[in-house]
Design an enzyme around this catalytic site. Structure first.
Site, PDB file in Angstrom:
ATOM      1  N   TYR A  54       0.824  -1.209   0.000  1.00 19.16           N
ATOM      2  CA  TYR A  54       0.000   0.000   0.000  1.00 19.16           C
ATOM      3  C   TYR A  54       0.863   1.266   0.000  1.00 19.16           C
ATOM      4  O   TYR A  54       1.789   1.407   0.798  1.00 19.16           O
ATOM      5  CB  TYR A  54      -0.921   0.040   1.226  1.00 19.16           C
ATOM      6  CG  TYR A  54      -1.706   1.334   1.320  1.00 19.16           C
ATOM      7  CD1 TYR A  54      -2.775   1.554   0.474  1.00 19.16           C
ATOM      8  CD2 TYR A  54      -1.348   2.335   2.220  1.00 19.16           C
ATOM      9  CE1 TYR A  54      -3.491   2.746   0.514  1.00 19.16           C
ATOM     10  CE2 TYR A  54      -2.051   3.529   2.278  1.00 19.16           C
ATOM     11  CZ  TYR A  54      -3.120   3.732   1.419  1.00 19.16           C
ATOM     12  OH  TYR A  54      -3.817   4.916   1.454  1.00 19.16           O
ATOM     13  N   HIS A  84      -4.251  16.160  -3.906  1.00 22.32           N
ATOM     14  CA  HIS A  84      -4.662  16.384  -2.522  1.00 22.32           C
ATOM     15  C   HIS A  84      -4.480  17.833  -2.065  1.00 22.32           C
ATOM     16  O   HIS A  84      -4.839  18.167  -0.934  1.00 22.32           O
ATOM     17  CB  HIS A  84      -3.880  15.448  -1.590  1.00 22.32           C
ATOM     18  CG  HIS A  84      -4.341  14.012  -1.636  1.00 22.32           C
ATOM     19  ND1 HIS A  84      -4.520  13.329  -2.803  1.00 22.32           N
ATOM     20  CD2 HIS A  84      -4.669  13.137  -0.639  1.00 22.32           C
ATOM     21  CE1 HIS A  84      -4.930  12.094  -2.539  1.00 22.32           C
ATOM     22  NE2 HIS A  84      -5.033  11.954  -1.232  1.00 22.32           N
ATOM     23  N   ASN A 196       0.553  11.949   4.974  1.00 26.67           N
ATOM     24  CA  ASN A 196      -0.051  11.215   6.090  1.00 26.67           C
ATOM     25  C   ASN A 196       0.556  11.767   7.371  1.00 26.67           C
ATOM     26  O   ASN A 196       1.772  11.938   7.465  1.00 26.67           O
ATOM     27  CB  ASN A 196       0.275   9.736   5.979  1.00 26.67           C
ATOM     28  CG  ASN A 196      -0.895   8.903   5.478  1.00 26.67           C
ATOM     29  OD1 ASN A 196      -0.826   7.686   5.500  1.00 26.67           O
ATOM     30  ND2 ASN A 196      -1.962   9.520   5.021  1.00 26.67           N
ATOM     31  N   TYR A 281     -18.749  33.741  44.064  1.00 22.90           N
ATOM     32  CA  TYR A 281     -17.950  32.635  43.528  1.00 22.90           C
ATOM     33  C   TYR A 281     -16.861  33.124  42.573  1.00 22.90           C
ATOM     34  O   TYR A 281     -15.778  32.535  42.498  1.00 22.90           O
ATOM     35  CB  TYR A 281     -18.841  31.647  42.773  1.00 22.90           C
ATOM     36  CG  TYR A 281     -19.742  30.798  43.634  1.00 22.90           C
ATOM     37  CD1 TYR A 281     -19.809  30.962  45.016  1.00 22.90           C
ATOM     38  CD2 TYR A 281     -20.539  29.816  43.049  1.00 22.90           C
ATOM     39  CE1 TYR A 281     -20.630  30.185  45.782  1.00 22.90           C
ATOM     40  CE2 TYR A 281     -21.380  29.021  43.812  1.00 22.90           C
ATOM     41  CZ  TYR A 281     -21.427  29.215  45.177  1.00 22.90           C
ATOM     42  OH  TYR A 281     -22.257  28.442  45.934  1.00 22.90           O
ATOM     43  N   ARG A 284     -13.955  33.959  45.084  1.00 26.53           N
ATOM     44  CA  ARG A 284     -13.402  32.951  45.986  1.00 26.53           C
ATOM     45  C   ARG A 284     -13.209  31.589  45.335  1.00 26.53           C
ATOM     46  O   ARG A 284     -12.463  30.756  45.856  1.00 26.53           O
ATOM     47  CB  ARG A 284     -14.263  32.818  47.240  1.00 26.53           C
ATOM     48  CG  ARG A 284     -15.685  32.353  47.062  1.00 26.53           C
ATOM     49  CD  ARG A 284     -16.363  32.294  48.441  1.00 26.53           C
ATOM     50  NE  ARG A 284     -17.803  32.290  48.373  1.00 26.53           N
ATOM     51  CZ  ARG A 284     -18.566  31.284  48.779  1.00 26.53           C
ATOM     52  NH1 ARG A 284     -18.020  30.203  49.279  1.00 26.53           N
ATOM     53  NH2 ARG A 284     -19.871  31.371  48.698  1.00 26.53           N
ATOM     54  N   PHE A 330      -2.325   7.847  11.733  1.00 22.17           N
ATOM     55  CA  PHE A 330      -2.685   9.157  11.182  1.00 22.17           C
ATOM     56  C   PHE A 330      -3.984   9.707  11.772  1.00 22.17           C
ATOM     57  O   PHE A 330      -4.313  10.876  11.574  1.00 22.17           O
ATOM     58  CB  PHE A 330      -2.823   9.066   9.660  1.00 22.17           C
ATOM     59  CG  PHE A 330      -3.655   7.891   9.201  1.00 22.17           C
ATOM     60  CD1 PHE A 330      -5.003   7.798   9.491  1.00 22.17           C
ATOM     61  CD2 PHE A 330      -3.064   6.862   8.480  1.00 22.17           C
ATOM     62  CE1 PHE A 330      -5.756   6.705   9.081  1.00 22.17           C
ATOM     63  CE2 PHE A 330      -3.823   5.762   8.059  1.00 22.17           C
ATOM     64  CZ  PHE A 330      -5.172   5.693   8.362  1.00 22.17           C
ATOM     65  N   GLU A 415     -12.774   5.964   4.995  1.00 22.91           N
ATOM     66  CA  GLU A 415     -12.422   6.703   6.210  1.00 22.91           C
ATOM     67  C   GLU A 415     -13.731   7.016   6.930  1.00 22.91           C
ATOM     68  O   GLU A 415     -14.268   8.119   6.845  1.00 22.91           O
ATOM     69  CB  GLU A 415     -11.647   7.966   5.842  1.00 22.91           C
ATOM     70  CG  GLU A 415     -10.342   7.638   5.116  1.00 22.91           C
ATOM     71  CD  GLU A 415      -9.761   8.808   4.345  1.00 22.91           C
ATOM     72  OE1 GLU A 415     -10.277   9.935   4.478  1.00 22.91           O
ATOM     73  OE2 GLU A 415      -8.790   8.585   3.594  1.00 22.91           O
TER      74      GLU A 415
END
Length: 516
Positions: A54, A84, A196, A281, A284, A330, A415
């Site tokens: 791959y 990409h 990646n 609050y 304190r 990844f 994915e």
């Protein structure tokens, strides 16, 4: 310009701070070269073999079953980067790009990615030349790596993308040539190794973490000044209270407040004869609230430093036994969850500050003049400045919604669960700016409140903070155009002036960030 020698897998928070700030060059420890060469040899052997591997001789993602011929392996990597590079939006800042370049170089240099030495050297050369690849900020879901932004960064290294020069986009090729850097030519797996990984989301999260540091320190200083302006008690900061709970951040924040308030004549003036039993609050419970935020931020720093040292591409190369194993490092879920926790902490620091401003302008609680003005009615004082703070605090509530729960499947369901880490980290910057403005408004209000108590003085540290403000903004005797004052006060928050007050406190105070 100083040189940082980085040992892959052993980067420290201090080194990351220096890279983020700029003004340094980097080099990798010589010992990394053997690891790089060993893993590159494994990939080169796989590329020359017949077995499908791959990302080496196959397509990517859903196209992993498509075999690529040996003649096209280099083109496969180039096409990967070109296809990409699809980001949109405003470009990432130079400080983020410095982190991205350094983190990617250090990750590849651990010798588990199968790239040649020239890939790492080119990343370092671009960093050391002070070049800023043009990388759009939107387009990553933080899953199969930060694919789009890392592709834009890589395309610039190839000479095909763009660089930012003087804030303008220019072709990368001539910029590389002027810097004496030969454009990178990719071989098997190298494009995949470069894109990646979680280096964009991790860099954005580190950018948020480091950007918030002066704001948090300023919030501690200004919160203490508000305690004095409201003539609050220092009893809630007694160490015995916090020791019984045992939360580290809470214990440390209480100690910070004790140091900030030490020696205050305002505090001493109401130790007797004050009929108030308890403070609101927002005064304190500052150790409990801000301390819990500090614990979250400290945990995030641990996660992010680990991620900065990680190998997060795919497949991974194990040179000791020649194995190449496909996995999912990844996936940026650790970064996403850390960034979401940071977002909540950042929002809460602003939320309690907004409540302190509201308390100061409420004469029934603070016992100061209404809206901190002597002639209320004719003058509105801080009425609408508080409204601005409320608007910013409310905006941060929406921005604090966790991004990590918004997974949206991509790549034809290959994915099918993604982290959204890149947005989780990117959205921290507007949140930090909102908090900085809230703290700036509180500084103006607290300084005004203290002046109603003159001739009494606050502590030395807090009087120093007051003087820093008054050097930029005079006291507000009557209504005037306040927006410039807010900007000037906010600049003291973000620019480090108030941080310097905090860091100069005497005594052996615990560090804000735990060693990583």
């Amino acid at each position: 310009m100083s040189m940082l020698t980085l040992t892959p897998g052993q980067l420290t928070l201090e080194q990351l701070q220096a890279i983020h700030a700029g003004g340094v060059t980097i080099a990798l420890a010589e010992s990394s070269k053997a690891d790089i060469a060993a893993s590159a040899a494994i990939v080169q052997a796989a590329a020359a073999g017949d077995a499908p591997v791959y990302g080496v001789n196959t397509g990517f993602g859903k196209l992993a079953n498509q075999r690529i011929s040996a003649a096209d392996l280099a083109l496969l990597q180039l096409n990967l980067i070109r296809s990409h590079s699809v980001g949109v939006g405003e470009p990432l800042s130079p400080s983020v790009l410095r982190l991205m370049l350094a983190l990617k170089a250090a990750s590849l240099a651990r010798g588990a990615s199968g790239v040649r030495q020239v890939v790492v050297d080119t990343l370092i050369a671009v960093f050391n030349a002070g070049l800023t690849p043009y990388v759009p900020s939107q387009g990553s879901v933080g899953a199969s790596g930060d694919l789009a932004p890392l592709s834009h960064m890589t395309l610039a290294l190839l000479g095909e993308g763009e660089m930012l020069v003087g804030g303008k986009r220019v072709p990368a090729g001539p910029v590389l040539a002027e810097a004496g850097i030969k454009p990178l030519t990719l071989e098997a797996k190298e494009g995949l190794a470069l894109i990646n990984g979680t280096q964009t989301s991790a860099s954005l999260a580190l950018h948020g973490f480091l950007s918030f540091e002066p704001v948090l320190e300023s919030a501690l200083v200004v919160g203490a000044l508000t305690v004095d302006a409201a003539r609050g008690s220092d009893g809630p900061f007694d160490p015995r209270i916090h020791a019984l709970r045992g939360q580290p951040g809470q214990i440390d924040v209480a100690q910070y407040y004790r140091a900030l308030l030490k020696g205050s004549a305002i505090r001493a003036s109401h130790e007797e004869g004050d009929d108030r039993v308890q403070d609101p609050y927002c005064l304190r419970c500052q150790p409990q609230v801000v301390g819990a935020c500090l614990d979250q931020l400290r945990h995030a720093s641990l996660v992010l430093v680990r991620e900065a040292n990680a190998v997060t591409d795919n497949p991974l190369v194990f040179a000791n036994d020649g194995a190449m194993i496909s996995g999912g490092n990844f996936h940026a879920e650790p970064v996403a969850l850390a960034a979401d926790a940071m977002a909540v902490a950042i929002a809460e620091v602003g939320a309690i500050a907004e409540r302190r401003i509201a308390m100061l302008i409420d004469t029934g609680v603070s016992r100061l003049p209404p809206f901190l003005t002597s002639n209320a009615g004719l003058n509105s004082g801080f009425m609408i400045a508080h409204v601005t703070a409320a608007a910013l605090a409310s905006e941060n509530k929406s921005l604090a919604h966790p991004a990590s729960v918004d997974s949206l499947p991509t790549s034809a369901n290959q994915e099918d669960h993604v982290s959204m880490a890149t947005f989780a980290a990117r959205r921290l910057q507007p949140m930090i700016q909102n908090v900085a403005h809230i703290i700036g408004i509180e500084l103006l209000a607290a300084a005004q409140g203290v002046e109603f108590l003159r001739p009494l003085k606050s502590s030395s540290a807090l009087e120093q903070a007051h003087a820093l403000l008054r050097a930029k903004c005079p006291s507000i005797e009557v209504d005037r155009y306040l927006a410039p004052d807010i900007e000037a006060a906010t600049a003291l928050v973000t620019g480090g002036a108030l941080s310097a007050v905090f860091r100069a406190l005497p005594g052996d105070l615990p560090k804000l960030w735990v060693p990583v």
